[in-house]
Design a protein around this motif. Structure first.
Motif, short mmCIF file in Angstrom:
data_model
loop_
_atom_site.label_atom_id
_atom_site.label_comp_id
_atom_site.label_asym_id
_atom_site.label_seq_id
_atom_site.Cartn_x
_atom_site.Cartn_y
_atom_site.Cartn_z
N ASN A 158 -2.74 -8.12 2.51
CA ASN A 158 -1.91 -6.94 2.75
C ASN A 158 -0.43 -7.29 2.87
O ASN A 158 0.43 -6.41 2.73
CB ASN A 158 -2.33 -6.23 4.04
N LYS A 198 -1.54 -7.60 -2.24
CA LYS A 198 -1.31 -6.17 -2.45
C LYS A 198 -0.61 -5.64 -1.20
O LYS A 198 -1.25 -5.16 -0.27
CB LYS A 198 -2.63 -5.44 -2.70
N THR A 200 1.16 -3.79 1.69
CA THR A 200 1.18 -2.43 2.23
C THR A 200 2.46 -2.15 3.02
O THR A 200 2.67 -1.03 3.48
CB THR A 200 -0.04 -2.20 3.15
N PRO A 204 4.96 -1.28 -2.32
CA PRO A 204 3.59 -0.88 -2.69
C PRO A 204 3.50 -0.40 -4.14
O PRO A 204 2.42 -0.38 -4.73
CB PRO A 204 3.28 0.25 -1.70
N GLU A 207 1.75 -2.20 -7.32
CA GLU A 207 0.37 -2.03 -7.76
C GLU A 207 0.31 -1.46 -9.17
O GLU A 207 -0.54 -1.85 -9.97
CB GLU A 207 -0.37 -1.10 -6.79
#
Length: 235
Positions: A158, A198, A200, A204, A207
């Motif tokens: 994250n 990925k 957060t 973001p 992605e």
């Protein structure tokens, strides 16, 4: 490494001495010295240190303790790139000169990051060698950058200070690069690519740029990876 200490007037003797060392090289450093203790035997102005070293140009292994040298992909550099409306913010990784990581020979790694790179390297874990990986600089370019990979277990995919991913396995890529600014051949630093996260907490929107978002590593283009360099500490 052997060190011979010579006065300024003994430079020629240093060259003769160094030439007798098989399969080694030498370099001369001039350092300012004080006038206390045994240093009184030498001129007050300076003393020349002649270092002899193994002329070994083989790449170092990843094992050992590495200290950050430079953060290449800064938030500003990423913002300047043509990624559209990408939100970076204060959570994007920053540089801290104290950042370190140790890869032990037993397959464990111990991160010691003061910057917010610690939001990825959560704590001690394990690593194993993986396949090489080809980066495309962008979606249209045919040229690639090839890196070696290791799989880490014990990281936060994250990349966030407040949330932790259930999946704690990710890849990093690395390359050993010979330092052209070093005084001798065979001095390397390591490029580290964070390419399997990925986030957060920052960007973001990345992605949507991942070409293979359901596979590992996620970043198929080098612009998606966070790149920093590290130098190996002497043992």
């Amino acid at each position: 490494m052997k060190k011979l200490i010579l006065s300024c007037i003994a430079i020629m003797a240093a060259f003769v001495c160094a030439s007798t060392v098989n399969a080694q090289g030498f370099r001369v450093h001039t350092k300012q010295m004080g006038s206390t203790g045994w240093v009184r035997l030498f001129p007050r102005t300076s003393v020349n240190f002649v270092d002899t070293y193994d002329n070994n140009t083989s790449e170092p292994t990843i094992t050992g303790t590495w200290k950050i040298k430079e953060l290449k992909s800064t938030a500003q550099a990423m913002s300047d790139a043509n990624y559209g409306m990408v939100t970076f913010g204060d959570a994007y990784p920053s540089f801290n000169a104290e950042d370190k990581i140790t890869f032990a020979a037993d397959g464990t790694f111990t991160p010691n990051f003061k910057s917010n790179l610690k939001n990825f390297f959560k704590g001690a874990g394990t690593y194993v060698a993986a396949d090489e990986y080809d980066f495309h600089p962008d979606a249209m370019s045919g040229s690639v950058t090839t890196v070696k990979m290791v799989k880490l277990k014990g990281v936060n995919r994250n990349f966030d200070a407040t949330s932790t991913s259930e999946d704690d396995e990710a890849y990093i890529g690395y390359r050993m690069v010979e330092d052209e600014d070093a005084d001798e051949a065979g001095v390397y630093f390591m490029e580290v690519y964070l390419l399997d996260y990925k986030s957060t907490s920052f960007a973001p929107e990345f992605e949507s740029y991942y070409l293979y978002s359901d596979e590992k590593p996620t970043a198929a283009m080098s612009g998606m990876a966070i790149l920093f360099t590290m130098t190996k500490e002497l043992e």
